[in-house]
Write a protein that holds these residues in place. Structure first.
Motif, short mmCIF file in Angstrom:
data_model
loop_
_atom_site.label_atom_id
_atom_site.label_comp_id
_atom_site.label_asym_id
_atom_site.label_seq_id
_atom_site.Cartn_x
_atom_site.Cartn_y
_atom_site.Cartn_z
N GLU A 134 -3.34 -4.56 -14.67
CA GLU A 134 -2.58 -3.71 -13.62
C GLU A 134 -2.29 -3.88 -12.64
OE1 GLU A 134 -0.12 -1.98 -15.87
OE2 GLU A 134 -1.17 -1.92 -17.51
N LEU A 135 -2.32 -5.36 -11.71
CA LEU A 135 -3.13 -5.54 -10.46
C LEU A 135 -2.49 -4.38 -9.44
CD1 LEU A 135 0.00 -8.21 -10.88
CD2 LEU A 135 -1.97 -8.66 -11.58
N PHE A 136 -3.63 -3.36 -9.66
CA PHE A 136 -3.89 -2.46 -8.18
C PHE A 136 -5.29 -1.77 -8.36
CE2 PHE A 136 -5.07 1.91 -10.28
CZ PHE A 136 -4.56 1.47 -11.38
N ASN A 193 -3.29 3.47 -2.75
CA ASN A 193 -3.07 3.24 -3.64
C ASN A 193 -2.54 1.80 -3.35
OD1 ASN A 193 -2.56 4.59 -6.23
ND2 ASN A 193 -0.99 5.33 -4.78
N CYS A 194 -2.76 0.41 -3.97
CA CYS A 194 -2.91 -1.21 -3.17
C CYS A 194 -2.28 -1.82 -4.16
CB CYS A 194 -4.35 -1.35 -2.67
SG CYS A 194 -3.81 -2.91 -2.41
N LEU A 224 -6.87 -0.11 4.95
CA LEU A 224 -6.04 -1.21 4.92
C LEU A 224 -7.26 -1.89 3.70
CD1 LEU A 224 -6.34 -3.01 8.33
CD2 LEU A 224 -4.29 -2.10 7.11
N CYS A 225 -5.94 -2.62 2.57
CA CYS A 225 -6.48 -3.63 1.90
C CYS A 225 -6.17 -4.63 2.17
CB CYS A 225 -5.63 -2.94 -0.17
SG CYS A 225 -4.43 -3.05 -0.70
N GLN A 254 1.22 -0.99 -0.27
CA GLN A 254 -0.07 -0.29 0.14
C GLN A 254 0.37 1.46 -0.40
OE1 GLN A 254 -2.77 -1.76 2.89
NE2 GLN A 254 -3.33 0.67 2.61
N SER A 255 0.41 2.30 -0.34
CA SER A 255 0.61 2.98 -1.10
C SER A 255 0.42 4.33 -0.97
CB SER A 255 1.96 3.48 -1.52
OG SER A 255 1.69 3.65 -3.17
#
Lengths: 110, 116
Positions: free
Chosen positions: A69-71, A22-23, A88-89, A6-7
């Motif tokens: 894109e895996l996010f 972002n995750c 939290l993801c 995560q960011s």
């Protein structure tokens, strides 16, 4: 090595700002992706995402998943001080096991 | 009251002691989980259980033991507590509804354990 990243790790904004959390993840085969909000106690469920490109919305919060894109992103518009929390993801792997990211600490200043 | 409850909510113990954290849910959920939460690591899975008498290791199982003799209870035991096990522990349960699995977890309120 972390499956779910995560960011940003933490973020401070002013009331009324819009934030994007972002995750990103490495696993390509999973059941769903979940977002949780954690204030002082237990995490509370926000969204479940299973399909790419379909936005989930709840009030000022929305989220979308990009399986190519895996996010995933979590947007919060017109932030309020009550949005201050850890977000939290988590990936739901087959076998109903969740893998969490480390979380993003959001602080909304009045 | 229906839901998922953990006890004790706060515990201070000494290195080497055995500690058991209790978790009880009233929904008859099949899956139950134990997570620990530490700053910088988020929630890490210790053990999980798919049903009574079925348990499996998660990401960080060393130093912990679980059992699930009844569907509603999932105790976590630290057999010989170490300082590195100071953490907040969350129990969770998940519903598996036939072919539709939401994957959504319901969390207890957490047990804060301090090992001196």
């Amino acid at each position: 090595e972390d499956k779910v990243v995560q960011s940003p790790l933490s973020l401070v904004v002013h009331e009324g700002d819009t934030v994007t959390l972002n995750c990103s993840y490495e696993v390509t085969n999973f059941r769903s992706l979940l977002w949780y909000k954690q204030e002082k106690k237990a995490p509370t469920f926000l969204f479940m995402l299973t399909s790419s490109g379909i936005e989930k919305k709840s009030g000022r919060l929305s989220s979308i998943l990009d399986k190519k894109e895996l996010f995933s992103i979590l947007n919060i518009t017109a932030t309020q001080t009550g949005d201050s929390a850890v977000y939290l993801c988590a990936l739901v792997e087959y076998g109903n096991k969740l893998v969490f990211g480390a979380g993003t600490i959001l602080r909304v200043k009045s | 009251d229906a839901g998922i409850t953990q006890s004790p909510r706060y515990k201070i113990t000494e290195t080497g002691r055995q500690v058991t954290l209790m978790c009880h849910q009233t929904w008859s959920h099949s899956y139950m989980f134990w997570y620990r939460q530490d700053l910088g690591h988020g929630l890490r899975l210790i053990y999980y259980s798919a049903a009574a008498d079925i348990t499996d290791k998660g990401e960080v199982p060393d130093g912990y033991v679980v059992s699930r003799s009844k569907t509603e209870n999932f105790p976590l035991t630290l057999e010989s507590a170490t300082r590195s096990q100071t953490s907040v522990y969350f129990c969770a349960s998940s519903l598996l509804r036939g072919g539709f699995d939401t994957g959504e977890l319901f969390f207890g309120e957490g047990s804060r354990l301090t090992v001196l």
